[in-house]
Scaffold this active site. Structure first.
Site, PDB file in Angstrom:
ATOM      1  N   LYS A  34       0.841  -1.205   0.000  1.00 46.73           N
ATOM      2  CA  LYS A  34       0.000   0.000   0.000  1.00 46.73           C
ATOM      3  C   LYS A  34       0.873   1.251   0.000  1.00 46.73           C
ATOM      4  CE  LYS A  34      -3.781  -0.389   2.544  1.00 46.73           C
ATOM      5  NZ  LYS A  34      -4.426  -0.584   3.867  1.00 46.73           N
ATOM      6  N   ARG A 104      -2.961   3.516   8.489  1.00 47.04           N
ATOM      7  CA  ARG A 104      -3.384   2.307   7.769  1.00 47.04           C
ATOM      8  C   ARG A 104      -2.285   1.270   7.715  1.00 47.04           C
ATOM      9  NH1 ARG A 104      -4.802   4.761   2.011  1.00 47.04           N
ATOM     10  NH2 ARG A 104      -6.040   2.842   1.785  1.00 47.04           N
ATOM     11  N   GLY A 113      -8.425  -6.675   4.770  1.00 49.46           N
ATOM     12  CA  GLY A 113      -9.219  -6.663   5.982  1.00 49.46           C
ATOM     13  C   GLY A 113      -8.605  -7.414   7.152  1.00 49.46           C
ATOM     14  N   MET A 115      -5.760  -6.710   8.809  1.00 48.80           N
ATOM     15  CA  MET A 115      -5.083  -5.890   9.815  1.00 48.80           C
ATOM     16  C   MET A 115      -5.861  -4.598   9.996  1.00 48.80           C
ATOM     17  SD  MET A 115      -1.121  -6.625   9.010  1.00 48.80           S
ATOM     18  CE  MET A 115      -1.292  -5.977   7.378  1.00 48.80           C
ATOM     19  N   ARG A 348      -3.591  -1.548  -6.319  1.00 51.10           N
ATOM     20  CA  ARG A 348      -2.840  -2.807  -6.244  1.00 51.10           C
ATOM     21  C   ARG A 348      -3.267  -3.681  -7.415  1.00 51.10           C
ATOM     22  NH1 ARG A 348      -6.080  -4.531  -0.832  1.00 51.10           N
ATOM     23  NH2 ARG A 348      -8.120  -4.450  -1.760  1.00 51.10           N
ATOM     24  N   HIS A 471      -5.986 -44.656  -6.307  1.00 47.47           N
ATOM     25  CA  HIS A 471      -6.297 -45.136  -7.658  1.00 47.47           C
ATOM     26  C   HIS A 471      -7.405 -44.306  -8.295  1.00 47.47           C
ATOM     27  CE1 HIS A 471      -8.463 -47.755 -10.546  1.00 47.47           C
ATOM     28  NE2 HIS A 471      -7.229 -48.024 -10.947  1.00 47.47           N
ATOM     29  N   SER A 803      12.108 -43.254 -22.566  1.00 46.69           N
ATOM     30  CA  SER A 803      10.961 -42.551 -22.005  1.00 46.69           C
ATOM     31  C   SER A 803      10.911 -42.888 -20.527  1.00 46.69           C
ATOM     32  CB  SER A 803       9.681 -42.979 -22.706  1.00 46.69           C
ATOM     33  OG  SER A 803       8.580 -42.392 -22.062  1.00 46.69           O
ATOM     34  N   CYS A 871       6.825 -40.067 -19.499  1.00 45.47           N
ATOM     35  CA  CYS A 871       5.418 -40.395 -19.720  1.00 45.47           C
ATOM     36  C   CYS A 871       4.718 -40.747 -18.427  1.00 45.47           C
ATOM     37  CB  CYS A 871       5.289 -41.536 -20.729  1.00 45.47           C
ATOM     38  SG  CYS A 871       6.040 -43.067 -20.152  1.00 45.47           S
ATOM     39  N   TYR A 891      10.686 -33.917 -24.844  1.00 44.40           N
ATOM     40  CA  TYR A 891       9.252 -33.680 -24.690  1.00 44.40           C
ATOM     41  C   TYR A 891       8.787 -34.188 -23.324  1.00 44.40           C
ATOM     42  CZ  TYR A 891       8.709 -38.669 -25.385  1.00 44.40           C
ATOM     43  OH  TYR A 891       8.801 -40.007 -25.208  1.00 44.40           O
TER      44      TYR A 891
HETATM   45  P1  ADP Z   1      -7.946  -2.103   3.915  1.00 45.50           P
HETATM   46  O1  ADP Z   1      -6.543  -2.533   3.623  1.00 45.50           O
HETATM   47  O2  ADP Z   1      -8.657  -2.990   4.858  1.00 45.50           O
HETATM   48  O3  ADP Z   1      -8.697  -1.773   2.660  1.00 45.50           O
HETATM   49  P2  ADP Z   1      -7.456   0.702   4.183  1.00 45.50           P
HETATM   50  O4  ADP Z   1      -6.256   1.168   4.898  1.00 45.50           O
HETATM   51  O5  ADP Z   1      -7.357   0.723   2.707  1.00 45.50           O
HETATM   52  O6  ADP Z   1      -7.803  -0.737   4.733  1.00 45.50           O
HETATM   53  O7  ADP Z   1      -8.642   1.619   4.680  1.00 45.50           O
HETATM   54  C1  ADP Z   1      -9.969   1.248   4.968  1.00 45.50           C
HETATM   55  C2  ADP Z   1     -10.930   2.217   4.292  1.00 45.50           C
HETATM   56  O8  ADP Z   1     -10.692   3.553   4.698  1.00 45.50           O
HETATM   57  C3  ADP Z   1     -10.790   2.205   2.787  1.00 45.50           C
HETATM   58  O9  ADP Z   1     -12.072   2.313   2.208  1.00 45.50           O
HETATM   59  C4  ADP Z   1     -10.005   3.463   2.506  1.00 45.50           C
HETATM   60  O10 ADP Z   1     -10.267   3.990   1.244  1.00 45.50           O
HETATM   61  C5  ADP Z   1     -10.462   4.397   3.598  1.00 45.50           C
HETATM   62  N1  ADP Z   1      -9.425   5.379   3.924  1.00 45.50           N
HETATM   63  C6  ADP Z   1      -8.204   5.100   4.393  1.00 45.50           C
HETATM   64  N2  ADP Z   1      -7.472   6.205   4.543  1.00 45.50           N
HETATM   65  C7  ADP Z   1      -8.254   7.228   4.151  1.00 45.50           C
HETATM   66  C8  ADP Z   1      -8.067   8.648   4.058  1.00 45.50           C
HETATM   67  N3  ADP Z   1      -6.923   9.215   4.404  1.00 45.50           N
HETATM   68  N4  ADP Z   1      -9.088   9.394   3.617  1.00 45.50           N
HETATM   69  C9  ADP Z   1     -10.254   8.820   3.280  1.00 45.50           C
HETATM   70  N5  ADP Z   1     -10.505   7.485   3.334  1.00 45.50           N
HETATM   71  C10 ADP Z   1      -9.509   6.704   3.772  1.00 45.50           C
HETATM   72 MG    MG Z   2      -7.915  -0.769   1.200  1.00 36.88          MG
END
Ligand code: ADP
Ligand code: MG
Ligand code: MG
Length: 921
Positions: A34, A104, A113, A115, A348, A471, A803, A871, A891
């Site tokens: 990220k 984040r 989701g 972490m 990503r 088998h 073979s 084979c 082959y």
């Molecule tokens: P995940 O990896 O679980 O998607 P994110 O870090 O991307 O977690 O964030 C969770 C949500 O919060 C996402 O929808 C993201 O777009 C939003 N978000 C994160 N940082 C900001 C920010 N600085 N401003 C507005 N929305 C944010």
């Molecule tokens: Mg995200």
């Protein structure tokens, strides 16, 4: 230590690159996926809210030190915050123009989701009040504030989220509200206070009003979430290393919930289900990021954003193009529009179905975005596998699950979906399929070689015992029949002709649906969609590119006679129909035709048995003469299907008793007849029993079979060779190009070949003279005994091709009998790490593989143009295919259904090892 740089502004990506030596993979290691992509987007001019990344190295140091920030890190974080203040013109914690940020998580590989993330950091009573005034949007600010307190409580302070959610529900109920949007400023304010009380009650301290304290605690929480149970479980399941650690990304908040000129969404730059080159996604007007994913409001299709916010939409489309152009991959993005201004919050590489993976790779190559080689490496062999098997309609399958029709689970042994009526033995299964025209699912506790006719007639196979290499599993994969094995909760009652699981009984003739891809068994019929390779034009294109890449001369650098292109892909095919399929799947040769399968057919087996049991040479000869036309016509079919391509035909291999009824069965019959006093046919049965008993071997796998049988009873293979050459001559005279190669199985010493091969070659010459036909042919041997490997130079003096029969070679090299090993100890061996993998599935490169490499080298020393292939079942396994490329095989040959997978794997091996020197030593 103190001069370590722990924190990088998004504008400092060059410094990060310099730190790791300009390797983007290492930048991702350092900043997380990220963080690295936020910095990269910033560099290429995509609008990203200003921010910075605290590195994975900092997280690592923090966790190692028992949750202590490394020295200098926190100071750098505060310093970076000043940089962000400069870029935004706002100040963190300053009521006159407050800067808010999110904190984040983000590891090298996305763990959606798994972490933690905290939004709206920097809000407190003071900044909220002033922000409310500045934005003239009180309810927005206090909604954001209560979100911060709630997230902080649950994510940072580990208070169960229900505490806050229950409070919110209770509040709404009291006031008679239905939706969150019914709540006013006063309501959010009141709730914020109530949430703070929850924190005090749970933790014994107050929600921190100090923004720096909020930031510090959020950073710690993100770091610690790396070791959270969810994250650890996910990494275990996804095979992600536990020592990568997460970065913490501090990002200026932008707000999609500022009114109708604001919004937020997620999108893929192409359709991740079909691969279509069209933006695919959802958004919400007047909402914050997590609302879209949480599904609390019904989202809009991304195309509609064009009406709602035309300028932002146009810019968004431009950015999507730019990102694809930059990353050369389909992207999965998050964005927010704040008062008509577009901000990108994440990008990503997007996850996609197998279907989409193929289409996107081919499209991108055709668009000139990536090379054809890139395209070939973008799709995994497993994805190709899933594309070629019928699949259940997704909706129908979820419906079946909701209806409670999931019956049992087992090992997903052979992929694909099958729907049919249950039959409990091979004969009934075959009869019902052929005479009754029914779709059959054959169900057995386990299967044996003499069940194969039923398995072939079945649409699907289900067993209650056995593992992924039993088998049933092996045969099913070989023939592309969907199969589940080892569904242990099912109890099969062969007497009552029924099975039972979880209290529900399925009787013979009842319908079930079997998902060989997932291992699930359902009651009733689920609708399927059947892919055919001819219709999958993108896949065909991709595979043709893989073929071209592998066929390039110079792919391998090698001595005279050795191949210089990559691997060819041939197929194992016993019947003309298999050969036709193999061709349509792209095989350019047959690497193994097992002639004994032809002996098992209904009208032939009695003749074969008569041949085996004959007392005199004449009797045997008469039986063989009867068999010859059958064999000849099978071979004619094969040659016709393979016009212009080599066909390797293996002479009879199994011990003869496999063609006779089993000893137990006969004994039982004889005893029953004696007891009941039935005399008719008893004498014959008794005689047959005597013969079978006299042929008993204590270890048939190592007994009278293969070339040994040919030497013991040469008439059989003499007939086979005659049939092969008559068929080849007939087809040649019809104008078809035949390239027969006669393969002698199970050679252990060159003297065996010296004994049998000249006799057979004489027959070949004789037939050709009789028929006045001429064509190229070869005589060669299977290499499946370790002694053959170590004496390969002698054997190659006689054999024109090798073979590798890696199934037997693996058994004999390890000294395992496959069935016993898989039934008894192999699973434990793999679990305990004694063996890295099941060597019958993936070639044991260190042992069996070394013997193979030795055979190739020594064999070609004696005969430089020795043709070498494989084979065994490993011929369709991508890792084993790569190995065959490296040792100089010409082959690989595998089941027709695996040919497309092998073609892709052969192309990928050629790309990965371009120009490699073989033999390598
Ligand atoms: P995940 O990896 O679980 O998607 P994110 O870090 O991307 O977690 O964030 C969770 C949500 O919060 C996402 O929808 C993201 O777009 C939003 N978000 C994160 N940082 C900001 C920010 N600085 N401003 C507005 N929305 C944010
Ligand atoms: Mg995200
Ligand atoms: Mg063998």
């Amino acid at each position: 230590m103190t001069d370590t740089k722990w924190v990088y502004l998004f504008t400092e990506v060059e410094q990060a690159e310099a730190h790791v030596g300009n390797d983007w993979g290492l930048v991702r290691d350092l900043l997380g996926g990220k963080g690295a992509n936020l910095a990269e987007m910033t560099r290429i001019g995509v609008p990203v809210p200003p921010g910075f990344t605290v590195t994975t190295e900092a997280c690592n140091a923090y966790l190692e030190a028992g949750e202590q920030f490394p020295s200098g890190m926190w100071e750098q974080e505060l310093e970076a915050m000043k940089g962000v203040e400069l870029q935004t013109g706002k100040k963190f914690g300053d009521p006159s123009n407050p800067l808010l940020v999110s904190c984040r998580s983000g590891a090298k590989f996305s763990m959606p989701g798994m972490m933690d993330t905290v939004l709206n950091i920097g809000l407190n009573d003071e900044t909220a009040a002033s922000l409310a005034k500045m934005t003239d949007n009180e309810s927005f600010v206090y909604d954001a504030y209560r979100r911060l307190v709630q997230m902080f409580g649950s994510v940072v302070l580990n208070i169960p989220d229900e505490a806050f959610e229950d409070m919110l529900d209770e509040y709404k109920e009291q006031k008679g509200f239905k939706l969150d949007t019914d709540l006013t400023t006063a309501d959010w304010k009141a709730l914020t206070e109530k949430f703070k009380v929850i924190i005090r009650e749970h933790k014994g301290f107050d929600f921190p009003e100090d923004p720096n304290e909020q930031l510090r605690m959020a950073t710690e929480a993100v770091f610690s979430s790396w070791n959270g149970k969810r994250a650890v479980d996910y990494r275990n399941a996804a095979g992600i290393s536990h020592d990568l650690c997460t970065a913490a990304n501090i990002v200026t908040m932008v707000f999609g919930n500022m009114g109708s000129d604001s919004g937020t969404g997620v999108a893929f730059t192409r359709d991740p289900a079909t691969g279509e080159n069209k933006i695919y996604g959802d958004y919400l007007i007047n909402a914050q990021g997590e609302d879209v994913v949480a599904g609390i409001r019904n989202t809009e299709k991304i195309e509609n954003l064009e009406q709602d916010l035309p300028k932002a939409y146009a810019e968004f489309i431009d950015i999507c193009d730019k990102l694809e152009d930059h990353y050369k991959e389909m992207q999965d993005v998050e964005f927010t529009v704040e008062n008509r201004k577009l901000w990108m919050l994440q990008t990503r590489d997007g996850k996609r179905t197998a279907n989409a993976a193929v289409k996107i790779a081919v499209d991108m190559a055709n668009e000139g975005l990536i090379t054809k080689e890139n395209a070939v490496t973008r799709v995994s062999p497993e994805q190709v596998d899933t594309l070629l098997h019928p699949q259940f309609d997704k909706d129908a399958k979820s419906q079946a699950e909701r209806d409670g029709n999931l019956y049992a689970k087992g090992v997903n042994a052979s992929p694909g979906a099958a729907v049919g009526q249950v039959y409990f033995d091979a004969d009934t299964a075959e009869r019902m399929a052929e005479e009754g025209g029914k779709d059959v699912i054959m169900v057995r506790p386990f299967t044996k070689p003499d069940d194969v006719h039923g398995m072939l007639a079945a649409k699907g196979i289900l067993t209650s015992e056995g593992g992924a290499t039993s088998h049933a599993a092996v045969v099913a994969r070989q023939f592309g029949v969907p199969c589940i094995v080892g569904a242990a909760e099912i109890r099969i009652d062969l007497e009552k002709r029924q099975m039972q699981a979880g209290g529900s009984v399925v009787a013979e003739g009842d319908w079930i649906s079997v998902d060989g891809t997932s291992g699930e068994v359902f009651l009733g019929q689920i609708s399927t969609i059947a892919p055919s390779i001819e219709e999958q034009t993108d896949l065909l294109t991709l595979l043709s590119w893989a073929d071209k890449i592998a066929a390039q001369p110079g792919t391998r650098v090698s001595p005279e006679g050795w191949p210089t292109a990559g691997l060819q892909v041939w197929a194992n095919a016993d019947y003309p129909a298999d050969a036709v399929r193999a061709r349509s799947y792209g095989a350019i040769g047959i690497g193994l035709c097992r002639t004994e399968h032809m002996f098992f057919e209904q009208e032939r087996l009695p003749i074969v048995q008569r041949m085996i049991l004959s007392d005199s040479g004449e009797e045997r000869k008469a039986a063989l003469d009867e068999l010859l036309p059958y064999q000849r016509s099978d071979f004619e079919g094969l040659f016709e299907a393979m016009d212009g391509h080599p066909v390797i035909i293996r002479l009879i291999d199994p011990p003869l008793h496999e063609f006779l009824p089993s000893e137990e069965e006969l004994l039982e019959d004889v005893i029953t007849m004696r007891v009941k006093g039935e005399s008719e046919g008893l004498a014959e049965k008794e005689e047959l029993l005597g013969k079978v008993q006299s042929m008993h071997e204590s270890n048939p796998m190592m007994g009278l079979r293969g070339v040994r049988l040919s030497i013991y009873m040469p008439e059989i293979v003499e007939m086979q060779v005659r049939a092969i050459f008559e068929a080849a001559a007939n087809k040649t005279l019809e104008g078809i190009t035949v390239k027969p190669e006669v393969m002698i199985p199970l050679t252990g010493t060159v003297n065996e070949l010296n004994w049998i091969q000249p006799r057979l070659e004489r027959i070949a010459k004789q037939v050709n003279a009789e028929k006045n036909a001429s064509f190229d042919y070869k005589f060669g041997t299977m290499i499946e005994i370790p002694r053959a490997c170590v004496t390969a130079s002698e054997i190659a003096e006689v054999a024109e091709f090798f073979s590798f029969g890696t199934n037997d070679l693996t058994q004999m090299t390890f000294g395992y009998s496959r069935d016993d090993a898989e039934r008894n100890f192999l699973i434990q061996y793999v679990e305990e790490g004694i063996l890295p993998e099941n060597p019958f599935q993936t070639l044991d490169q260190d042992g069996v593989g070394r013997l193979m490499a030795l055979s190739v080298n020594d064999g070609r020393a004696a005969r430089p143009d020795l043709e070498v292939g494989i084979c065994g079942e490993h011929g369709g396994d991508p890792a084993s295919i790569e190995f065959c490329h490296l040792i100089g095989n010409n082959y690989v040959s595998c089941s027709p259904f695996r040919v497309p997978i092998a073609r892709l794997a052969a192309g990928q091996a050629a790309i990965k090892h371009r120009g490699i020197q073989i033999p390598a030593n």
